[in-house]
Design a protein around this motif. Structure first.
Motif, PDB file in Angstrom:
ATOM      1  N   LEU A 195      15.394 -16.104  33.652  1.00  0.00           N
ATOM      2  CA  LEU A 195      14.274 -15.270  33.231  1.00  0.00           C
ATOM      3  C   LEU A 195      14.066 -14.141  34.231  1.00  0.00           C
ATOM      4  N   GLY A 196      13.842 -12.944  33.707  1.00  0.00           N
ATOM      5  CA  GLY A 196      13.677 -11.783  34.568  1.00  0.00           C
ATOM      6  C   GLY A 196      14.915 -10.913  34.639  1.00  0.00           C
ATOM      7  N   SER A 226      20.254 -15.642  43.791  1.00  0.00           N
ATOM      8  CA  SER A 226      20.828 -14.613  44.661  1.00  0.00           C
ATOM      9  C   SER A 226      20.987 -13.291  43.913  1.00  0.00           C
ATOM     10  N   GLU A 227      21.216 -13.369  42.612  1.00  0.00           N
ATOM     11  CA  GLU A 227      21.295 -12.152  41.798  1.00  0.00           C
ATOM     12  C   GLU A 227      19.914 -11.503  41.700  1.00  0.00           C
ATOM     13  N   LYS A 228      18.887 -12.326  41.590  1.00  0.00           N
ATOM     14  CA  LYS A 228      17.527 -11.794  41.560  1.00  0.00           C
ATOM     15  C   LYS A 228      17.177 -11.102  42.879  1.00  0.00           C
ATOM     16  N   LYS A 229      17.797 -11.562  43.941  1.00  0.00           N
ATOM     17  CA  LYS A 229      17.554 -10.954  45.249  1.00  0.00           C
ATOM     18  C   LYS A 229      17.900  -9.472  45.230  1.00  0.00           C
ATOM     19  N   GLN A 230      18.921  -9.096  44.477  1.00  0.00           N
ATOM     20  CA  GLN A 230      19.297  -7.692  44.369  1.00  0.00           C
ATOM     21  C   GLN A 230      18.191  -6.878  43.711  1.00  0.00           C
ATOM     22  N   ILE A 231      17.549  -7.456  42.690  1.00  0.00           N
ATOM     23  CA  ILE A 231      16.461  -6.771  42.005  1.00  0.00           C
ATOM     24  C   ILE A 231      15.304  -6.524  42.968  1.00  0.00           C
ATOM     25  N   ALA A 338      10.033 -13.873  37.339  1.00  0.00           N
ATOM     26  CA  ALA A 338       9.313 -15.139  37.184  1.00  0.00           C
ATOM     27  C   ALA A 338      10.154 -16.131  36.371  1.00  0.00           C
ATOM     28  N   PRO A 339       9.988 -17.447  36.636  1.00  0.00           N
ATOM     29  CA  PRO A 339       9.028 -18.051  37.560  1.00  0.00           C
ATOM     30  C   PRO A 339       9.405 -17.816  39.020  1.00  0.00           C
ATOM     31  N   ALA A 340       8.408 -17.476  39.809  1.00  0.00           N
ATOM     32  CA  ALA A 340       8.635 -17.153  41.215  1.00  0.00           C
ATOM     33  C   ALA A 340       7.363 -17.428  42.007  1.00  0.00           C
ATOM     34  N   ILE A 341       7.503 -17.410  43.340  1.00  0.00           N
ATOM     35  CA  ILE A 341       6.370 -17.570  44.245  1.00  0.00           C
ATOM     36  C   ILE A 341       6.142 -16.250  44.950  1.00  0.00           C
ATOM     37  N   LEU A 342       4.930 -15.724  44.850  1.00  0.00           N
ATOM     38  CA  LEU A 342       4.560 -14.475  45.511  1.00  0.00           C
ATOM     39  C   LEU A 342       3.728 -14.819  46.732  1.00  0.00           C
TER      40      LEU A 342
END
Length: 526
Positions: A195-196, A226-231, A338-342
């Motif tokens: 998701l995202g 790790s792919e989301k890390k790029q975003i 998301a789902p994620a922790i901010l």
């Protein structure tokens, strides 16, 4: 004319299809997923028996589906946006006209294009023709506000990503070198971790995990994150944290750990089916160095969710209005993964200027940014769990503390005797020492009033001493390091007492003991 169907149940209509059927002349779709939007346009055109034309600055206005290699069908004249718009007016058959990346021509200096768009909006109103602008960037001049309808094309939902996962599994299931037999729980974790991402990004990262791990399994979630890390990195407002902490590396705070453990499955489909909403967040108040930030990192590892640190200092730009837009952009990015922790570390310092006493120092920017963030916290529906930490309650605006912003407010106090024992064990194990060869009770008794960070520093300081002298670490070495340290509880005792008095009755103790018990034990220890 629109295609008529009988004895068939029509598929649910998307917002884009509803607008096209209602003959909206100009539609602006904001999306990075050009191909996904184009596919929906083609599906709608097929149902309504309409043709599709596509425009780009490189190809001009050409029949939909024309390959970029088909230079013969390239229309150089219509590369000019005004010529392309005139061609739309000249066509008589029902059609959908997709204009790709048209937003630069809608800026204020291109008044001829803006004026022509206003005229076309009137011209197309009573026809079966619709212009659809697809762009990842939203730029709309005020002149077109009443003539053009904007759609924010949402990212793929869990059902879309589940279909993609099924398709990928179907394509590789016969490959003996790949293991793609995944259980229901692992499948759900993979879909939720996707998701995202756009469909293209999701497909790429699934291919990446197949190449890297030769399988689709629980480890695939780490590859996807790790792919989301790029975003996150591209955004600039948020920082992606690769956390290696877990609940075993946090000493004490048993009540907080239990509370979090009971919400570890709150983002699953089973929780949604049960009727549970996604948890909103938690506010950790308390003494500096007692594990608030460490707990934020541990939650990420235990829940297997990406941890995004929100640096509010980066939000405040130099241009008027840019700070508010920065916080909105950061929120959009957090929701997109998301789902994620901010994680908002030391929120009391970040929004200090939002209180009425200090709002005038920055022209009210802090108050506006804070208001934007508060509104989002109250109304958010995306599964973004907010973890905020604070040391100084006097700097916290009262609006932040009311019910509905956070699920719970915990007070993190100085560790008591048993908790200090746990903290010593954690830091000794972390540095590859056997805690059983140390007198842990003696160390705990000597560190009354010490925070977890001060205990850790004493262990590290003793390690430096024995490393220099080339000998083994002992209990006496740590005690010597402790004796050289003046804890913050002594230098700032008045402030800590004020903080404890405020927290009593207003916050839940993170250690699980009643405030009266804690107060009595501290009086005995001190």
């Amino acid at each position: 004319m629109e295609k008529q169907t009988s004895n068939q149940k029509s598929p649910p209509q998307s917002e884009l299809e509803v607008l096209i059927r209602a003959r909206y002349p100009l539609i602006y779709v904001v999306s990075w997923e050009e191909q996904r939007v184009l596919k929906e346009v083609w599906d709608i055109a097929d149902r309504l028996n309409k043709k599709v034309y596509e425009w780009s600055i490189t190809m001009g206005l050409v029949p939909g589906g024309t390959s970029i290699q088909s230079q013969k069908q390239k229309d150089s004249a219509s590369q000019d946006p005004l010529v392309a718009l005139d061609t739309v007016v000249e066509h008589v058959e029902p059609a959908l006209y997709v204009f790709k990346d048209f937003h630069p021509f809608l800026k204020g200096q291109n008044m001829s294009v803006v004026r022509r768009m206003r005229e076309i909006a009137i011209s197309l109103k009573n026809t079966f023709k619709t212009i659809i602008i697809i762009s990842p960037t939203f730029q709309l001049p005020g002149d077109l506000e009443k003539d053009l309808t904007v759609i924010d094309y949402s990212l793929p939902c869990a059902a879309d990503l589940a279909k993609l996962l099924d398709r990928v599994i179907e394509q590789v299931k016969d490959n003996p070198k790949l293991k793609v037999n995944i259980s229901g729980d692992v499948r759900e974790q993979i879909v939720h971790s996707l998701l995202g991402l756009t469909l293209a990004e999701a497909e790429n990262v699934l291919a990446k995990t197949l190449v890297q791990n030769r399988a689709l399994n629980a480890e695939s979630v780490e590859v996807i994150n790790s792919e989301k890390k790029q975003i996150i990195r591209k955004n600039g407002m948020l920082e992606y944290y690769d956390s290696c902490e877990n609940m075993n590396t946090v000493g004490g705070l048993d009540e907080l750990k239990t509370w979090l453990d009971r919400r570890s499955e709150a983002f699953t489909d089973r929780a949604r089916t049960f009727g549970l909403p996604a948890p909103k967040g938690v506010l950790l108040l308390g003494v500096q160095g007692c594990g608030k930030s460490l707990m934020a990192k541990a939650i990420s590892s235990v829940w297997k969710l990406p941890l995004l640190r929100f640096d509010v200092g980066r939000v405040f730009g130099s241009l008027v209005g840019s700070s508010e837009e920065n916080v909105r952009r950061a929120i959009r990015v957090a929701e997109s993964v998301a789902p994620a922790i901010l994680w908002l570390d030391e929120i009391d310092k970040a929004f200090r200027g939002s209180r009425s006493s200090g709002g005038s120092t920055d022209g009210g920017t802090s108050a506006r940014v804070f208001g934007t963030f508060l509104t989002w916290m109250s109304e958010k529906t995306s599964p973004v769990f907010v973890v905020s930490t604070a040391n100084d309650i006097t700097s916290l605006p009262p609006e932040l503390l009311r019910k509905g912003r956070f699920d719970e407010i915990f007070f993190v106090d100085l560790p008591l005797t048993e908790e200090r024992e746990d903290i010593f064990r954690v830091h000794l194990k972390k540095r590859k020492f056997d805690p059983d060869i140390f007198d842990i009770k003696r160390l705990a008794a000597a560190t009354v009033g010490y925070s977890g960070a001060e205990i850790e520093e004493a262990v590290v300081s003793a390690m430096f001493d024995v490393f220099y002298e080339n000998r083994n670490l002992s209990t006496d070495d740590i005690l010597n390091a402790v004796s050289r340290t003046v804890p913050l509880s002594k230098t700032m005792s008045e402030d800590m007492n004020t903080l404890r008095e405020w927290a009593q009755g207003r916050a839940r103790p993170a250690a699980g003991r009643l405030f009266t018990e804690q107060k009595q034990q501290r009086q005995i220890e001190i």
